[in-house]
Design an enzyme around this catalytic site. Structure first.
Site, short mmCIF file in Angstrom:
data_model
loop_
_atom_site.label_atom_id
_atom_site.label_comp_id
_atom_site.label_asym_id
_atom_site.label_seq_id
_atom_site.Cartn_x
_atom_site.Cartn_y
_atom_site.Cartn_z
N ASP A 35 11.76 39.29 25.86
CA ASP A 35 13.18 39.01 25.68
C ASP A 35 13.70 38.09 26.79
O ASP A 35 13.16 38.08 27.90
CB ASP A 35 13.96 40.33 25.67
CG ASP A 35 15.35 40.19 25.06
OD1 ASP A 35 15.63 39.16 24.41
OD2 ASP A 35 16.16 41.13 25.21
N ASN A 37 14.55 34.62 26.27
CA ASN A 37 14.29 33.17 26.07
C ASN A 37 15.59 32.37 26.00
O ASN A 37 15.71 31.29 26.59
CB ASN A 37 13.53 32.93 24.77
CG ASN A 37 12.14 33.51 24.80
OD1 ASN A 37 11.66 33.96 25.83
ND2 ASN A 37 11.48 33.52 23.65
N HIS A 52 12.38 29.44 23.65
CA HIS A 52 11.30 29.97 22.81
C HIS A 52 10.01 29.17 23.01
O HIS A 52 8.92 29.71 23.04
CB HIS A 52 11.70 29.94 21.33
CG HIS A 52 12.91 30.79 21.03
ND1 HIS A 52 13.05 32.07 21.51
CD2 HIS A 52 14.03 30.54 20.30
CE1 HIS A 52 14.22 32.57 21.08
NE2 HIS A 52 14.82 31.66 20.36
N LEU A 146 -10.12 41.82 22.59
CA LEU A 146 -8.69 42.19 22.55
C LEU A 146 -8.10 42.04 21.15
O LEU A 146 -8.33 41.03 20.48
CB LEU A 146 -7.92 41.27 23.52
CG LEU A 146 -6.39 41.42 23.51
CD1 LEU A 146 -5.97 42.70 24.24
CD2 LEU A 146 -5.71 40.21 24.13
#
Ligand code: IPE
Ligand code: IPE
Ligand code: MG
Length: 255
Positions: A35, A37, A52, A146
């Site tokens: 959060d 951006n 973004h 991952l």
């Protein structure tokens, strides 16, 4: 054994002293609410979408770091079911980000043995977004490193209502008895059915709320907040989050 992981230093991200993470105690599943951006961009007199774009670069760094330290699942909140309320140009930009991200980064993800997945209501995303993400999922489906799990058009309430409908319909069809409904069965109807539960939730930008993210799955996760906006987040912040996690005492209701 304590581990030290080198990460690429540059002017913007000077390497701080390694904190000495314990190799045996790395959280298996880390979920991040990326959060800030928009505020990052606004502070620089730039349009929100510039934030973004910058944030996308941070995703790359954090994925590398997570895979280096042995995190098994990294779930990133990229777009919520509520984010459709934003101006059209911003939504359009956000829907193009996966395309841009994967067009430059997919080869490295493949090389790193990363498996790409998503959670969320996928079928209503624009065709170009779906195409890029599907290609990435297809090309990485056999990777066993991952798991990079993007929450795309994800909303926890939507997810749970959907699960309830699935279960109700099985009861209605006579396939299931109400007495058989339990927590594990409910979990099996969620997008995350194949994943372990998050151990650690990180949220950047100073907000301390979940914004409809993984409400069920985070029941016993450790929460870690930072004032840092997502585009300024780097490996040293991530390392600190892991370090703090390692120094918390989880009790799961016991003593
Ligand atoms: C997070 O940054 C990214 C998305 C929600 C897609 P924001 O765009 O929410 O940035 P702020 O919170 O407005 O600063
Ligand atoms: C949560 O951030 C969603 C993502 C990071 C994708 P928001 O910026 O949408 O959350 P609120 O509106 O501040 O709660
Ligand atoms: Mg926000």
């Amino acid at each position: 054994m304590p581990i030290k992981f080198p990460f690429k230093k540059d002017k913007k991200h000077p390497r701080t002293e390694p904190l000495g993470l314990e190799e045996s105690h790395i959280p298996k599943h880390v979920a991040i609410i990326m959060d800030g951006n928009g505020r990052w961009a606004k502070n620089r007199g730039m349009p929100r979408i510039a934030g973004h774009k910058e944030g996308m670069g941070v995703v790359k760094r954090i994925v590398r770091y997570a895979s280096d330290v042995g995190v098994k699942v990294l779930t990133l909140y990229a777009f919520s079911t509520e984010n459709w309320k934003r101006p059209k140009n911003e939504v359009d930009f956000l829907m193009k980000l996966p395309v841009d991200f994967l067009s430059t980064y997919l080869p490295e993800l493949i090389e790193r043995n990363v498996q790409v997945r998503t959670i969320g209501d996928f079928d209503v995303l624009p065709a170009h977004t779906q195409k890029a993400v599907k290609e990435a999922m297809e090309k990485t489906k056999d990777n066993d490193g991952l798991i990079l799990n993007f929450a795309l058009n994800y909303g926890s309430r939507f997810e749970m209502v959907h699960a309830v409908k699935q279960i109700a319909s099985k009861v209605q069809q006579g396939e299931l008895d109400i007495s058989e409904i339990d927590e594990s069965m409910f979990s099996q109807e969620l997008y995350t059915s194949e994943l372990i539960e998050p151990d650690l939730l990180i949220r950047t930008s100073g907000e301390q709320r979940l914004s409809n993210f993984l409400l069920w799955q985070l029941a016993y996760a450790e929460f870690w907040f930072t004032e840092v906006y997502w585009p300024d987040f780097d490996e040293s912040h991530f390392e600190k989050a892991l370090y703090d996690f390692q120094n918390r005492k989880r009790r799961f209701g016991g003593v």
